[in-house]
Design an enzyme around this catalytic site. Structure first.
Site, short mmCIF file in Angstrom:
data_model
loop_
_atom_site.label_atom_id
_atom_site.label_comp_id
_atom_site.label_asym_id
_atom_site.label_seq_id
_atom_site.Cartn_x
_atom_site.Cartn_y
_atom_site.Cartn_z
N HIS A 1 -8.08 -5.22 -0.20
CA HIS A 1 -6.87 -4.45 0.06
C HIS A 1 -6.03 -5.03 1.20
O HIS A 1 -4.80 -4.91 1.17
CB HIS A 1 -7.23 -3.00 0.38
CG HIS A 1 -6.05 -2.08 0.45
ND1 HIS A 1 -5.30 -1.75 -0.66
CD2 HIS A 1 -5.46 -1.43 1.51
CE1 HIS A 1 -4.32 -0.93 -0.32
NE2 HIS A 1 -4.39 -0.73 0.99
N ASP B 1 -10.08 -4.75 -4.95
CA ASP B 1 -9.54 -3.78 -3.99
C ASP B 1 -10.34 -2.49 -4.09
O ASP B 1 -10.35 -1.82 -5.12
CB ASP B 1 -8.06 -3.52 -4.31
CG ASP B 1 -7.35 -2.77 -3.19
OD1 ASP B 1 -8.00 -1.98 -2.49
OD2 ASP B 1 -6.13 -2.98 -3.03
N SER C 1 0.84 -1.20 0.00
CA SER C 1 0.00 0.00 0.00
C SER C 1 0.88 1.26 0.00
O SER C 1 1.71 1.44 -0.88
CB SER C 1 -0.94 -0.03 1.19
OG SER C 1 -1.91 0.99 1.07
#
Length: 279
Positions: free
Chosen positions: A142, A113, A48
């Site tokens: 995610h 996601d 991320s």
């Protein structure tokens, strides 16, 4: 080695972009000085927002073993709104740094996601210089990709391939991507061919009906060269004196044999020559 960014977990400080860059550089320095780990034996893993510091360091280390981008972002602004423009106030510009990474890059992203769209990972993978086979986890979100068996299986395969990859293998892959100029053939020499070595401004005649014409003696003022013949076109400098140039002639006359009659291409413009028996 796992660590917390500034302002996260057990780390103090403020969670700013520059601080996260300083954090990962400090961790790398620690690995070098305290544990003796070189960049050739290091695989960076960023998830991320963590993909920002990961690509920041990877873009500065040309001999890394590999990089893993887990649910990575193109940039901070591109997570909020879908734009292709570059803004000075944008943060974590991975879209610019991915091109500088020279080691194999594995991209893992979930197709469902809802935080960072799958297109972020897909575009980073396409822009990578040495992309490894990506993993698109079907139905993955995610923060739950670790729960899928394909995640563990593919990540293990990547680490195994990086461990078994030697320096010789890396050099071979680089050579395949770089187009080296062809070496000249030492057996072929054009030192004795004056007319064929000149490529700029060379006059071109129509294709010669006699490619092996033995009468061509005007090749830039030099005697004829056998290697210059058979090119399909005249390589002589003087067009008018080139024996390959198709001359005009009347159909009702014979080919002249007298040297004084060879001055003209058309045998009827000067009248019939009375000094020779070529008529």
């Amino acid at each position: 080695m796992l660590y917390d960014y500034s302002g996260y977990g057990a780390s103090s400080g403020k969670p700013t972009e520059l601080n996260t860059y300083a954090d990962i550089e400090a961790v790398y320095e620690c690995l070098q000085t305290e544990y003796g780990v070189s960049q050739e034996d290091l695989i960076l893993y960023g998830q991320s927002v963590g993909s920002g510091p990961t690509l920041h360091l990877a873009s500065k280390l040309p001999r890394l073993r590999g990089v893993v981008l887990h649910s990575a972002i193109l940039s901070g602004l591109r997570v909020v709104c879908h734009v292709d423009c570059r803004f000075c106030f944008d943060i974590y510009k991975n879209v610019n740094k991915i091109r500088k990474v020279k080691c194999p890059t594995l991209v893992i992203h979930g197709t469902e996601d809802d935080v960072v769209n799958w297109q972020h990972g897909n575009r980073l993978w396409k822009m990578a210089k040495d992309p490894y086979e990506p993993l698109w986890v079907k139905g993955g979100g995610h923060c739950n990709l670790e729960l899928y068996p394909d995640y563990i299986r593919h990540l293990y395969k990547f680490i195994y391939d990086m461990e078994t990859m030697t320096t010789k293998t890396q050099l071979t892959k680089i050579k395949l991507k770089v187009r080296l100029p062809k070496k000249p053939n030492p057996g072929k020499s054009t030192a004795g061919c004056y007319c064929c070595c000149i490529k700029v401004g060379r006059p071109r005649c129509p294709e010669c009906p006699k490619p092996q014409c033995p009468k061509c003696n005007m090749c830039f003022g030099k005697p004829k060269y056998p290697e210059c013949l058979g090119l399909g076109r005249c390589c002589c400098f003087s067009w008018t004196s080139c024996c390959w140039w198709p001359k005009l002639k009347c159909p009702d006359v014979k080919l002249l044999k007298c040297p004084s009659c060879l001055k003209c291409g058309c045998f009827t413009c000067l009248g019939k020559c009375r000094r020779c028996s070529c008529w």
